[in-house]
Design a protein around this motif. Structure first.
Motif, PDB file in Angstrom:
ATOM      1  N   MET A   1       0.836  -1.200   0.000  1.00 42.61           N
ATOM      2  CA  MET A   1       0.000   0.000   0.000  1.00 42.61           C
ATOM      3  C   MET A   1       0.876   1.258   0.000  1.00 42.61           C
ATOM      4  N   ILE A   2       0.506   2.249  -0.845  1.00 40.19           N
ATOM      5  CA  ILE A   2       1.311   3.471  -0.887  1.00 40.19           C
ATOM      6  C   ILE A   2       0.956   4.333   0.317  1.00 40.19           C
ATOM      7  N   ARG A   3       1.966   4.854   0.964  1.00 40.12           N
ATOM      8  CA  ARG A   3       1.707   5.807   2.059  1.00 40.12           C
ATOM      9  C   ARG A   3       1.852   7.221   1.520  1.00 40.12           C
ATOM     10  N   PHE A   4       0.824   8.010   1.700  1.00 38.61           N
ATOM     11  CA  PHE A   4       0.872   9.393   1.187  1.00 38.61           C
ATOM     12  C   PHE A   4       1.278  10.330   2.318  1.00 38.61           C
ATOM     13  N   GLU A   5       2.520  10.249   2.675  1.00 36.96           N
ATOM     14  CA  GLU A   5       2.997  11.051   3.791  1.00 36.96           C
ATOM     15  C   GLU A   5       3.505  12.410   3.294  1.00 36.96           C
ATOM     16  N   SER A 376     -13.752  12.807   0.319  1.00 31.15           N
ATOM     17  CA  SER A 376     -13.103  12.207  -0.871  1.00 31.15           C
ATOM     18  C   SER A 376     -12.328  13.279  -1.635  1.00 31.15           C
ATOM     19  N   TYR A 377     -12.934  14.445  -1.735  1.00 31.69           N
ATOM     20  CA  TYR A 377     -12.273  15.550  -2.441  1.00 31.69           C
ATOM     21  C   TYR A 377     -10.916  15.836  -1.805  1.00 31.69           C
ATOM     22  N   LEU A 378     -10.935  15.981  -0.489  1.00 30.76           N
ATOM     23  CA  LEU A 378      -9.689  16.276   0.224  1.00 30.76           C
ATOM     24  C   LEU A 378      -8.668  15.164   0.013  1.00 30.76           C
ATOM     25  N   ARG A 379      -9.115  13.929   0.187  1.00 33.97           N
ATOM     26  CA  ARG A 379      -8.199  12.794   0.071  1.00 33.97           C
ATOM     27  C   ARG A 379      -7.532  12.779  -1.298  1.00 33.97           C
ATOM     28  N   GLU A 380      -8.349  12.912  -2.334  1.00 32.69           N
ATOM     29  CA  GLU A 380      -7.790  12.792  -3.692  1.00 32.69           C
ATOM     30  C   GLU A 380      -6.859  13.950  -4.026  1.00 32.69           C
ATOM     31  N   HIS A 381      -7.231  15.151  -3.625  1.00 36.53           N
ATOM     32  CA  HIS A 381      -6.358  16.291  -3.938  1.00 36.53           C
ATOM     33  C   HIS A 381      -5.072  16.237  -3.107  1.00 36.53           C
ATOM     34  N   LEU A 382      -5.206  15.872  -1.847  1.00 36.74           N
ATOM     35  CA  LEU A 382      -4.005  15.826  -1.000  1.00 36.74           C
ATOM     36  C   LEU A 382      -3.040  14.734  -1.469  1.00 36.74           C
ATOM     37  N   ARG A 383      -3.582  13.617  -1.910  1.00 37.10           N
ATOM     38  CA  ARG A 383      -2.691  12.567  -2.440  1.00 37.10           C
ATOM     39  C   ARG A 383      -1.879  13.098  -3.610  1.00 37.10           C
ATOM     40  N   MET A 384      -2.539  13.888  -4.446  1.00 35.94           N
ATOM     41  CA  MET A 384      -1.849  14.443  -5.618  1.00 35.94           C
ATOM     42  C   MET A 384      -0.781  15.455  -5.203  1.00 35.94           C
ATOM     43  N   VAL A 385      -1.047  16.169  -4.125  1.00 36.21           N
ATOM     44  CA  VAL A 385      -0.044  17.125  -3.636  1.00 36.21           C
ATOM     45  C   VAL A 385       1.197  16.349  -3.156  1.00 36.21           C
ATOM     46  N   VAL A 386       0.954  15.251  -2.447  1.00 33.71           N
ATOM     47  CA  VAL A 386       2.086  14.429  -1.989  1.00 33.71           C
ATOM     48  C   VAL A 386       2.859  13.893  -3.195  1.00 33.71           C
ATOM     49  N   ARG A 387       2.129  13.434  -4.201  1.00 36.32           N
ATOM     50  CA  ARG A 387       2.807  12.915  -5.402  1.00 36.32           C
ATOM     51  C   ARG A 387       3.667  13.993  -6.054  1.00 36.32           C
ATOM     52  N   ALA A 388       3.127  15.215  -6.112  1.00 36.51           N
ATOM     53  CA  ALA A 388       3.887  16.298  -6.749  1.00 36.51           C
ATOM     54  C   ALA A 388       5.146  16.614  -5.931  1.00 36.51           C
ATOM     55  N   ALA A 389       5.004  16.596  -4.610  1.00 36.32           N
ATOM     56  CA  ALA A 389       6.188  16.852  -3.765  1.00 36.32           C
ATOM     57  C   ALA A 389       7.234  15.773  -4.028  1.00 36.32           C
ATOM     58  N   ARG A 390       6.774  14.530  -4.138  1.00 34.05           N
ATOM     59  CA  ARG A 390       7.725  13.435  -4.406  1.00 34.05           C
ATOM     60  C   ARG A 390       8.379  13.565  -5.768  1.00 34.05           C
TER      61      ARG A 390
END
Ligand code: NOJ
Length: 448
Positions: A1-5, A376-390
């Protein structure tokens, strides 16, 4: 499972603005703003004649609200200062009661470990400034500079994050070229003239801030959609570039590079023709670099090429949602815009200064409180923010819009973005399900 830290020291906060949240528009010597004036003189322009009173009752209720913010765990709170509380006539006489109010708010935030992120200007132009000529007057640069200096002198010892203007592309055109906000002018030239003065006023404030050596960060807040071509193999690609420059580049290029986008100046004769004389020299002479940029991201836009349009592009699909909510949703867009900004402007420090779900209220409080869609909105957008940081974007923070349900400009109170529900009659606050969700995200520094 991916951790979106989130990266260490990432700032998770919430955002608001003065005219949408404070209420009390005539309290303690505040001058009238264009919003107060419009609500008073053309009430029919607002959904159900909505007024800036009560907003979200923040002016009266900030003490309790800041205690609640502490419980939520936010590390930072984005608020704006109302120019007309500080300078009721826009220039000249300072209203000490206005300064005292923001001092109390800022003190309480900092005492509670919440970093204030302060916008000098979030749309509530003092009416007196408009009467003096508004943003179309070149003197606007000096008026704004003087106001900014007072704010830096009064609050700069405690406020370390400053933004000059919020969404300049929206307000310049709403006032002066789209004619939807007072003084309701419809003249493209006026819109671009105001825009030029706003950029010079931004530079002025940044310079003053630097000269004062206060040691914080200063930038501006720009709204940018994720813009895609309808047909990714043809001329629509060019249309998407035009649209991106029109919405973002017109502000981001002067902010970061000290010039306006060549694509628009060379490719849009209608724009080149109406630019004020000496604009390029103005930018070159006055340019003042920022420390960071705020990005407001809400929606995707799909465009196609249109030879007859001023900007060579037309929306192929409206970014307004059809039913029940304000915008089309596209979480991956936040990733694309973050990566775009990073590549185009050499990895600036970015704060997502706004992102949030606005739902039309059907009047059923219980269903508004049980806001699974917002979660859901928050979860999906925040995951994308973590991805962009990575992926290398230098994104340092995220502010959910909005902390409270509040006044949504001319749409009145029916569009609700808040994590906290506000009863308009009594001011009573109720935490929505999304509030509890965000609290856990903040505590874990991780999205599930
Ligand atoms: C951006 C603006 O800054 C804010 O004032 C508004 O409420 C949100 N968009 C939502 O529409």
């Amino acid at each position: 499972m991916i951790r979106f830290e989130f990266p260490k020291d990432f700032i998770l906060g919430t955002a608001t603005s003065a005219f949408q949240t404070e209420g009390s528009p005539y309290a303690d010597g505040k001058g009238e703003t264009v919003w107060d004036y419009m609500a008073r003189t053309t009430p029919e322009l607002f959904y159900e004649n909505a007024k800036p009173e009560p907003g979200a009752w923040f002016y009266r209720n900030y003490e309790e609200d800041i205690r609640e913010m502490k419980e939520l765990g936010i590390k930072s709170f984005r608020l704006s200062i109302s120019w007309a509380r500080i300078l009721p006539e826009g220039v000249g006489r300072v209203n000490q009661k206005g300064i005292d109010y923001y001092n109390r708010v800022i003190d309480l935030l900092t005492e509670n470990g919440i970093e204030p992120f302060v916008d000098l200007y979030h749309w509530d132009l003092p009416l007196a400034i408009e009467e003096l000529g508004g943003m179309k007057s070149r003197e606007f640069v000096g008026w704004f500079g003087d106001y900014a200096r007072i704010c830096f002198e009064s609050f700069g010892d405690r406020v370390k994050y400053w933004s000059t203007f919020n969404e300049p592309g929206v307000f310049c055109h709403q006032h002066y070229s789209k004619g939807e906000w007072y003084p309701f002018e419809k003249d493209l030239r006026g819109g671009y003239l105001a825009a030029h003065h706003v950029i010079l006023a931004h530079y002025r404030a940044v310079k003053i801030y630097r000269e004062m050596g206060l040691g914080g960060k200063i930038g501006a807040v720009v709204d940018l959609a994720a813009i895609y071509p309808l047909d990714p193999s043809g001329r629509d690609v060019l249309a998407a570039r035009y649209q991106t420059e029109r919405m973002g580049g017109w502000w981001l290029d002067p902010i970061f590079l000290g010039k306006y986008p060549e694509l628009l100046l060379e490719g849009c004769p209608e724009i080149a023709e109406i630019m004020p004389e000496g604009y390029a020299e103005d930018l070159e002479r006055e340019f003042a670099p920022v420390d960071m940029i705020g990005l407001n991201y809400y929606y995707p836009a799909i465009v196609r090429y249109d030879e007859n349009d001023t900007y060579k592009s037309t929306e192929a699909k409206s970014y307004y949602a059809q039913e029940g909510q304000k915008f089309q949703l596209y979480p991956a867009g936040i990733y694309d815009v973050l990566m775009y900004l990073s590549e185009r402007y050499n990895s600036p420090e970015i704060y997502i200064s706004e992102n949030g779900l606005g739902k039309v209220s059907g009047g059923d409080r219980d269903s508004e409180l049980c806001d699974d869609e917002r979660i859901s909105y928050l979860r999906e957008h925040l995951r994308m923010v973590v991805r962009a940081a990575r992926a290398g974007a230098n994104v340092k923070g995220y502010y959910y819009w909005s902390h409270f349900d509040s006044l949504e400009s001319r749409s009145g109170y029916r569009l609700k973005f808040g994590l906290v529900h506000v009863d308009l009659k009594t001011g009573e606050r109720t935490r929505k399900k999304s509030w509890y969700y965000y609290k856990k995200v903040i505590k874990d520094n991780c999205v599930d």
